[in-house]
Motif scaffolding. Structure first.
Motif, PDB file in Angstrom:
ATOM      1  N   GLU A  44       2.570   0.221   4.039  1.00  0.00           N
ATOM      2  CA  GLU A  44       2.938  -1.098   4.576  1.00  0.00           C
ATOM      3  C   GLU A  44       2.779  -2.121   3.474  1.00  0.00           C
ATOM      4  O   GLU A  44       2.127  -1.872   2.461  1.00  0.00           O
ATOM      5  N   ASP A  61       0.820  -1.220   0.000  1.00  0.00           N
ATOM      6  CA  ASP A  61       0.000   0.000   0.000  1.00  0.00           C
ATOM      7  C   ASP A  61       0.851   1.266   0.000  1.00  0.00           C
ATOM      8  O   ASP A  61       1.869   1.332   0.694  1.00  0.00           O
ATOM      9  N   ASN A  66       1.156  -5.877   3.062  1.00  0.00           N
ATOM     10  CA  ASN A  66       0.333  -6.886   3.727  1.00  0.00           C
ATOM     11  C   ASN A  66       0.756  -8.253   3.216  1.00  0.00           C
ATOM     12  O   ASN A  66       0.690  -8.518   2.016  1.00  0.00           O
TER      13      ASN A  66
END
Ligand code: ADP
Ligand code: MG
Length: 471
Positions: free
Chosen positions: A135, A114, A137
């Protein structure tokens, strides 16, 4: 670019199509409703999108390197595991599984990285440079399916009602990309173990009462329709009753059915483990030869603390070559651990930072005065369980948000996610692909992000040159 006003007729049409095409979630009351979405796609600079897309392979190679040589990563994790009980437990289970009859199965990455744009850097020549990773994921990356659905809906609305050309709307194959990757891991498992095709199933590990279940069901549906692969859908509590690891070869069996690939849409928050039974089920899967997506090493590698450690000088250089290091590093925001001086300075002026615990799934980060409040009372032993991240001020633009059929016009900010997949065997990257995207937009005055959490709205990008973006 001109989008028509949000008339009642247009809203009704958009909501009907959302419901008709499965762009739905369960509401807090359990009833099915359309997922929150924006009426039209949001302007996004093409160069920034392309850069995020190109970074997907770099991140896949970084995560393959972790599998190749987990020891340095384990040493890092050991330094902060004790500061947060949940991380500590994940790490303990990882270690315990690897001490047992560990079958070192290949792992399947279904990631979503992201990004936010740093607004003051969004000038025509520099849009791509403004990209900052929020971050990555590595576990339960959501919205590959609903993200593909909103792209289709936006394609329809924007081309039909605003004359936007297809060339400005990037195709989104996230749903297909995730299911293709799951299918290919499933085939790989059969080949590796010399099994007749179709003798093993796929397992989705899910949360009880999952509201975002249709995002998962659409993957399940496609796995059957396109690949004839059956999916078993189970919670960790159910698995504790129903699963076993076969002695002798480590096959994971659920009600007697062999599992080729275990896909986790649960197991990333403390609530997923109400008792030792669920922990024990999770560890047992880790001890089996089924391909995990992800295994506990990758889940821990996706933690906020590892993100911060990688950004330290030398943190990433040990894993990848210099050119890859440069590309990855250039999308990192400033990240910091908690130490005396930094904590005091941040208590005094918190606005430049976001304070993040070791958690996934939204709703856990602290902003502004919450940070000062939390830091003033935080015990020192807890410091290693948190990180500070430079607060990214993304460019704002108008958007019409739709929730429960009701529209609101706001100034919004957008977060771009790029889905990628990879299959890794003993550290060797067998496949690596960027497969699609997710844009999530939220009112600019709301700090946190999640769609399920109720802050963000599913969106898709429409390409513009950067000087069209208001900052
Ligand atoms: P989670 O694992 O809970 O999803 P994230 O790191 O993705 O945690 O943060 C959740 C949301 O908080 C993001 O989607 C974004 O809206 C907001 N956020 C996180 N980091 C930043 C940042 N550095 N600057 C501004 N907003 C942020
Ligand atoms: Mg997030």
């Amino acid at each position: 670019m001109y989008f028509p006003p949000a008339s009642d007729a247009l809203i009704a049409e958009a909501v009907d199509h959302a419901l008709a095409t499965g762009l739905v979630m369960r509401g807090v009351d359990g009833a099915v409703e359309h997922a929150p979405f924006t009426l039209f796609p949001s302007p996004y600079p093409r160069a920034a999108y392309q850069r995020a897309w190109a970074l997907a392979d770099d991140f896949n190679r970084l995560f393959a390197a972790f599998q190749r040589d987990p020891t340095p990563l384990e040493e890092e994790i050991a330094t902060f595991a004790a500061a947060d009980p949940f991380t500590g437990q994940l790490f303990a289970r990882y270690q315990s599984a690897r001490r047992g009859d560990y079958w070192s199965a290949p792992t399947l990455g279904l990631f979503r990285s992201d990004y936010l744009l740093q607004a003051n850097e969004v000038e025509p020549a520099r849009a791509a440079d403004a990209l900052r990773q929020v971050e990555i994921n590595t576990v339960s990356s959501a919205f590959a399916a609903l993200g593909s659905q909103i792209s289709l809906l936006h394609h329809y609305l924007a081309s039909r009602h605003a004359g936007v050309s297809s060339e400005q709307l990037p195709p989104n194959r996230a749903q297909q990309g995730f299911t293709d990757a799951l299918a290919s891991a499933w085939h790989h498992y059969h080949q590796r173990h010399g099994l007749p095709s179709g003798s093993a199933a796929l397992l989705f590990v899910v949360q009880p009462g999952e509201r975002n279940r249709f995002d998962q069901r659409l993957l399940e549906l496609r796995l059957w329709q396109a690949h004839s692969i059956p999916v078993l859908r189970r919670t960790l509590s159910e698995l504790h009753e129903q699963q076993e690891v076969r002695a002798g070869d480590g096959a994971l069996l659920v009600e007697g059915r062999e599992i080729a690939v275990t896909y986790f849409r649960a197991g990333y928050r403390p609530e997923d483990f109400p008792s030792e039974l669920e922990w024990s089920a999770r560890e047992q899967i880790e001890r089996s030869r089924s391909y995990a997506s992800p295994d506990l090493l990758w889940q821990l590698a996706g933690s906020k603390k590892i993100q911060q450690r990688l950004a330290e000088p030398g943190g990433i250089e040990r894993w990848v070559d210099p050119a890859t290091t440069d590309r990855l590093r250039s999308c990192f925001a400033t990240l910091a651990e908690l130490e005396e001086q930094r904590v005091n300075a941040t208590i005094a002026s918190p606005d430049e930072w976001v304070l993040k615990p070791q958690r996934e799934g939204g709703g856990n980060n602290l902003f502004g005065t919450q940070i000062s409040e939390a830091l003033s009372h935080m015990a020192r032993e807890s410091w290693p369980g948190w990180i500070l991240m430079e607060r990214i001020r993304a460019p704002q633009q108008p958007a019409v948000l739709l929730r429960n059929g009701v529209a609101s016009s706001v100034a919004a900010v957008s977060e771009l996610g790029i889905f990628s997949t990879c299959l890794v065997d003993q550290g060797e990257l067998l496949q690596s692909r960027a497969v699609g995207h997710l844009l999530r937009s939220k009112p600019a005055n709301i700090d946190e992000g999640g769609v399920a959490a109720g802050a963000a709205f599913l969106d898709s990008p429409v390409f513009v040159t950067p000087n069209n973006i208001a900052s």
